[in-house]
Write a protein that holds these residues in place. Structure first.
Motif, PDB file in Angstrom:
ATOM      1  N   ALA A  13       0.953  -1.507  -0.034  1.00 49.99           N
ATOM      2  CA  ALA A  13       0.322  -0.469   0.105  1.00 49.99           C
ATOM      3  C   ALA A  13       0.970   1.404   0.265  1.00 49.99           C
ATOM      4  O   ALA A  13       1.636   1.288   0.561  1.00 49.99           O
ATOM      5  CB  ALA A  13      -1.321   0.104   1.524  1.00 49.99           C
ATOM      6  N   GLY A  14       0.998   2.627  -0.688  1.00 49.85           N
ATOM      7  CA  GLY A  14       1.492   3.357  -0.479  1.00 49.85           C
ATOM      8  C   GLY A  14       2.598   3.734  -1.036  1.00 49.85           C
ATOM      9  O   GLY A  14       3.238   3.731  -0.562  1.00 49.85           O
ATOM     10  N   GLY A  15       3.403   2.460  -1.996  1.00 50.72           N
ATOM     11  CA  GLY A  15       4.662   1.985  -2.505  1.00 50.72           C
ATOM     12  C   GLY A  15       5.252   1.353  -0.803  1.00 50.72           C
ATOM     13  O   GLY A  15       6.689   1.415  -1.511  1.00 50.72           O
ATOM     14  N   GLY A  16       4.882   0.343  -0.424  1.00 50.04           N
ATOM     15  CA  GLY A  16       5.269  -0.256   1.105  1.00 50.04           C
ATOM     16  C   GLY A  16       4.691  -1.250   1.467  1.00 50.04           C
ATOM     17  O   GLY A  16       3.332  -1.536   1.153  1.00 50.04           O
ATOM     18  N   LEU A  17       5.495  -1.778   2.024  1.00 46.14           N
ATOM     19  CA  LEU A  17       4.126  -2.966   2.959  1.00 46.14           C
ATOM     20  C   LEU A  17       2.812  -1.687   4.042  1.00 46.14           C
ATOM     21  O   LEU A  17       3.535  -1.131   4.708  1.00 46.14           O
ATOM     22  CB  LEU A  17       5.089  -3.568   3.376  1.00 46.14           C
ATOM     23  CG  LEU A  17       6.002  -4.290   2.828  1.00 46.14           C
ATOM     24  CD1 LEU A  17       6.781  -5.382   3.463  1.00 46.14           C
ATOM     25  CD2 LEU A  17       5.867  -5.916   1.773  1.00 46.14           C
ATOM     26  N   VAL A  18       1.884  -3.003   3.856  1.00 50.47           N
ATOM     27  CA  VAL A  18       0.596  -2.611   5.045  1.00 50.47           C
ATOM     28  C   VAL A  18       1.779  -2.745   6.383  1.00 50.47           C
ATOM     29  O   VAL A  18       2.382  -4.007   6.690  1.00 50.47           O
ATOM     30  CB  VAL A  18      -0.289  -2.736   4.661  1.00 50.47           C
ATOM     31  CG1 VAL A  18      -0.983  -2.788   2.997  1.00 50.47           C
ATOM     32  CG2 VAL A  18      -0.088  -5.296   4.600  1.00 50.47           C
ATOM     33  N   PRO A  19       1.326  -1.192   7.199  1.00 54.26           N
ATOM     34  CA  PRO A  19       1.675  -1.772   8.942  1.00 54.26           C
ATOM     35  C   PRO A  19       1.373  -3.157   9.585  1.00 54.26           C
ATOM     36  O   PRO A  19       2.160  -3.792  10.211  1.00 54.26           O
ATOM     37  CB  PRO A  19       0.829  -0.933   9.363  1.00 54.26           C
ATOM     38  CG  PRO A  19       0.608   0.769   8.289  1.00 54.26           C
ATOM     39  CD  PRO A  19       0.391  -0.347   6.589  1.00 54.26           C
ATOM     40  N   SER A  20      -0.113  -3.614   9.179  1.00 52.84           N
ATOM     41  CA  SER A  20       0.167  -5.181   9.506  1.00 52.84           C
ATOM     42  C   SER A  20       0.251  -6.454   8.777  1.00 52.84           C
ATOM     43  O   SER A  20       0.589  -7.318   9.316  1.00 52.84           O
ATOM     44  CB  SER A  20      -1.790  -5.080   9.517  1.00 52.84           C
ATOM     45  OG  SER A  20      -1.739  -5.404   8.314  1.00 52.84           O
ATOM     46  N   PHE A  21       1.824  -6.127   8.109  1.00 54.88           N
ATOM     47  CA  PHE A  21       2.466  -7.198   7.164  1.00 54.88           C
ATOM     48  C   PHE A  21       3.004  -8.375   8.506  1.00 54.88           C
ATOM     49  O   PHE A  21       2.966  -9.771   8.070  1.00 54.88           O
ATOM     50  CB  PHE A  21       3.409  -6.719   6.248  1.00 54.88           C
ATOM     51  CG  PHE A  21       4.017  -7.615   5.165  1.00 54.88           C
ATOM     52  CD1 PHE A  21       2.865  -8.535   4.426  1.00 54.88           C
ATOM     53  CD2 PHE A  21       4.924  -7.625   6.208  1.00 54.88           C
ATOM     54  CE1 PHE A  21       3.823  -9.263   3.534  1.00 54.88           C
ATOM     55  CE2 PHE A  21       6.172  -8.646   5.173  1.00 54.88           C
ATOM     56  CZ  PHE A  21       4.928  -9.619   4.155  1.00 54.88           C
ATOM     57  N   GLY A  22       3.396  -7.426   9.393  1.00 56.38           N
ATOM     58  CA  GLY A  22       3.933  -8.206  10.211  1.00 56.38           C
ATOM     59  C   GLY A  22       3.557  -9.023  11.175  1.00 56.38           C
ATOM     60  O   GLY A  22       4.034 -10.276  11.276  1.00 56.38           O
ATOM     61  N   TYR A  23       2.291  -9.277  10.882  1.00 65.23           N
ATOM     62  CA  TYR A  23       1.456  -9.642  11.890  1.00 65.23           C
ATOM     63  C   TYR A  23       1.102 -11.103  11.161  1.00 65.23           C
ATOM     64  O   TYR A  23       1.156 -11.909  11.816  1.00 65.23           O
ATOM     65  CB  TYR A  23      -0.260  -8.916  12.554  1.00 65.23           C
ATOM     66  CG  TYR A  23       0.048  -8.115  13.452  1.00 65.23           C
ATOM     67  CD1 TYR A  23      -0.086  -8.389  14.602  1.00 65.23           C
ATOM     68  CD2 TYR A  23       0.487  -6.364  12.600  1.00 65.23           C
ATOM     69  CE1 TYR A  23       0.451  -7.061  15.864  1.00 65.23           C
ATOM     70  CE2 TYR A  23       0.341  -5.472  14.217  1.00 65.23           C
ATOM     71  CZ  TYR A  23       0.731  -5.987  15.307  1.00 65.23           C
ATOM     72  OH  TYR A  23       1.011  -4.830  16.073  1.00 65.23           O
ATOM     73  N   VAL A  24       1.396 -10.651   9.204  1.00 67.79           N
ATOM     74  CA  VAL A  24       0.654 -12.049   8.370  1.00 67.79           C
ATOM     75  C   VAL A  24       2.196 -12.424   8.410  1.00 67.79           C
ATOM     76  O   VAL A  24       1.756 -14.148   8.490  1.00 67.79           O
ATOM     77  CB  VAL A  24       0.025 -11.784   7.398  1.00 67.79           C
ATOM     78  CG1 VAL A  24       0.799 -12.338   6.709  1.00 67.79           C
ATOM     79  CG2 VAL A  24      -1.008 -10.517   7.041  1.00 67.79           C
ATOM     80  N   ILE A  25       3.146 -12.135   9.103  1.00 67.99           N
ATOM     81  CA  ILE A  25       4.479 -13.296   9.189  1.00 67.99           C
ATOM     82  C   ILE A  25       4.424 -14.035  10.342  1.00 67.99           C
ATOM     83  O   ILE A  25       4.835 -14.956  10.510  1.00 67.99           O
ATOM     84  CB  ILE A  25       5.431 -11.866   9.191  1.00 67.99           C
ATOM     85  CG1 ILE A  25       5.872 -11.296   8.059  1.00 67.99           C
ATOM     86  CG2 ILE A  25       7.225 -13.004   9.379  1.00 67.99           C
ATOM     87  CD1 ILE A  25       7.048 -10.521   7.874  1.00 67.99           C
ATOM     88  N   GLY A  26       3.903 -13.510  11.321  1.00 64.50           N
ATOM     89  CA  GLY A  26       3.925 -13.712  12.317  1.00 64.50           C
ATOM     90  C   GLY A  26       2.694 -15.056  12.961  1.00 64.50           C
ATOM     91  O   GLY A  26       2.780 -16.434  13.040  1.00 64.50           O
ATOM     92  N   PHE A  27       1.884 -15.161  11.460  1.00 63.67           N
ATOM     93  CA  PHE A  27       0.833 -16.276  11.214  1.00 63.67           C
ATOM     94  C   PHE A  27       1.331 -17.110  11.110  1.00 63.67           C
ATOM     95  O   PHE A  27       1.222 -18.866  11.037  1.00 63.67           O
ATOM     96  CB  PHE A  27      -0.056 -15.777  10.480  1.00 63.67           C
ATOM     97  CG  PHE A  27      -1.215 -14.895  10.665  1.00 63.67           C
ATOM     98  CD1 PHE A  27      -1.254 -14.576  11.706  1.00 63.67           C
ATOM     99  CD2 PHE A  27      -1.748 -14.751   9.929  1.00 63.67           C
ATOM    100  CE1 PHE A  27      -1.873 -12.884  11.461  1.00 63.67           C
ATOM    101  CE2 PHE A  27      -2.447 -13.378  10.087  1.00 63.67           C
ATOM    102  CZ  PHE A  27      -3.309 -12.610  11.007  1.00 63.67           C
ATOM    103  N   VAL A  28       2.622 -17.675   9.967  1.00 61.32           N
ATOM    104  CA  VAL A  28       3.301 -18.221   9.697  1.00 61.32           C
ATOM    105  C   VAL A  28       3.846 -19.254  11.331  1.00 61.32           C
ATOM    106  O   VAL A  28       3.921 -20.574  11.203  1.00 61.32           O
ATOM    107  CB  VAL A  28       3.992 -18.320   9.196  1.00 61.32           C
ATOM    108  CG1 VAL A  28       4.838 -19.220   8.340  1.00 61.32           C
ATOM    109  CG2 VAL A  28       4.096 -17.315   7.375  1.00 61.32           C
ATOM    110  N   ALA A  29       5.022 -18.563  12.090  1.00 68.02           N
ATOM    111  CA  ALA A  29       4.768 -18.250  13.359  1.00 68.02           C
ATOM    112  C   ALA A  29       4.143 -19.371  14.337  1.00 68.02           C
ATOM    113  O   ALA A  29       4.037 -20.509  14.766  1.00 68.02           O
ATOM    114  CB  ALA A  29       5.911 -17.400  13.868  1.00 68.02           C
ATOM    115  N   ALA A  30       3.025 -18.391  14.360  1.00 72.04           N
ATOM    116  CA  ALA A  30       1.727 -19.179  14.735  1.00 72.04           C
ATOM    117  C   ALA A  30       1.576 -20.290  14.474  1.00 72.04           C
ATOM    118  O   ALA A  30       1.240 -22.007  15.303  1.00 72.04           O
ATOM    119  CB  ALA A  30       0.943 -18.231  15.439  1.00 72.04           C
ATOM    120  N   GLY A  31       1.019 -20.702  13.364  1.00 75.26           N
ATOM    121  CA  GLY A  31       1.261 -21.562  12.588  1.00 75.26           C
ATOM    122  C   GLY A  31       1.902 -22.582  13.278  1.00 75.26           C
ATOM    123  O   GLY A  31       1.586 -24.391  13.541  1.00 75.26           O
ATOM    124  N   VAL A  32       3.156 -22.784  12.792  1.00 76.62           N
ATOM    125  CA  VAL A  32       4.443 -24.165  13.494  1.00 76.62           C
ATOM    126  C   VAL A  32       4.292 -24.304  14.976  1.00 76.62           C
ATOM    127  O   VAL A  32       3.208 -25.801  15.473  1.00 76.62           O
ATOM    128  CB  VAL A  32       5.191 -23.653  13.546  1.00 76.62           C
ATOM    129  CG1 VAL A  32       6.456 -23.969  13.240  1.00 76.62           C
ATOM    130  CG2 VAL A  32       5.658 -23.070  11.492  1.00 76.62           C
TER     131      VAL A  32
END
Length: 196
Positions: free
Chosen positions: A98-117
């Motif tokens: 969004a707006g030329g960069g990553l959305v501010p909530s993107f880190g939480y989505v990365i966290g979904f991978v860790a949480a899934g594991v």
């Protein structure tokens, strides 16, 4: 007299109860990502926070508990990769950009991978069989999401730690507690319905 199944025969997570290993695994991985994307559309903005409240966290934790570590990790990686590729299925119908960069909530989505594991591994060890164990498993899963979400939120927005905690964690605590309570009722009940 019925024999007791050996440890190798007992299902580790709920999805192990379904037949057809390879096709099942592929369908579950895609289905878990789709469920998370669908749940992300249940989204509400929080005044003053660039991160909305959404159903995607609940879905990601349920995917972890029901699919197990490997399938959940692949499912959340698919969700993440599709969002990076432009699929608008993050909260509020956003992609990762969004707006030329990553959305501010993107880190939480990365966290979904860790949480899934993490949640998948704990569920395979019985972390979703009783309400109390499920609460502990889901708390740890949420902490994993916050552990990735908060630093990325700070990096993308330039917020200091105090401000990031105030807008990136505190507003979500009550909703996360409700989601954990739901999971603590749903997962053990699903195991009882499955007769395991």
């Amino acid at each position: 007299m019925a024999s007791v199944p050996s440890a190798a025969e007992r299902p580790a997570v709920l999805s192990d109860l379904l037949p057809g290993a390879r096709v099942r695994d592929l369908a579950l991985i895609v289905g878990g990502a789709a469920l998370t994307g669908l749940a992300a559309q249940i989204s509400f903005p929080i005044p003053g926070s660039p991160v909305p409240v959404s159903g995607q966290t609940f879905a990601a934790l349920l995917v972890g508990a029901s699919l197990g570590m490997n399938r959940a990790a692949l499912s959340m990686l698919l969700y993440l990769a599709a969002g990076l590729a432009g699929v608008p299925w993050f909260a509020d119908g956003n992609t990762a950009w969004a707006g030329g960069g990553l959305v501010p909530s993107f880190g939480y989505v990365i966290g979904f991978v860790a949480a899934g594991v993490l949640v998948g591994r704990l569920a395979a060890r019985g972390g979703d069989r009783t309400p109390l164990r499920t609460v502990g498993t889901m708390i740890l899963g949420n902490l994993a999401i916050y552990a990735f979400g908060l630093p990325v939120l700070m990096a993308i927005t330039g917020m200091d730690l105090g401000r990031a905690v105030a807008v990136g964690i505190v507003p979500f605590l009550v909703g996360d507690a409700v989601k954990i309570a739901l999971a603590a009722g749903l997962l053990p009940a699903a195991w009882k319905l499955a007769g395991r």
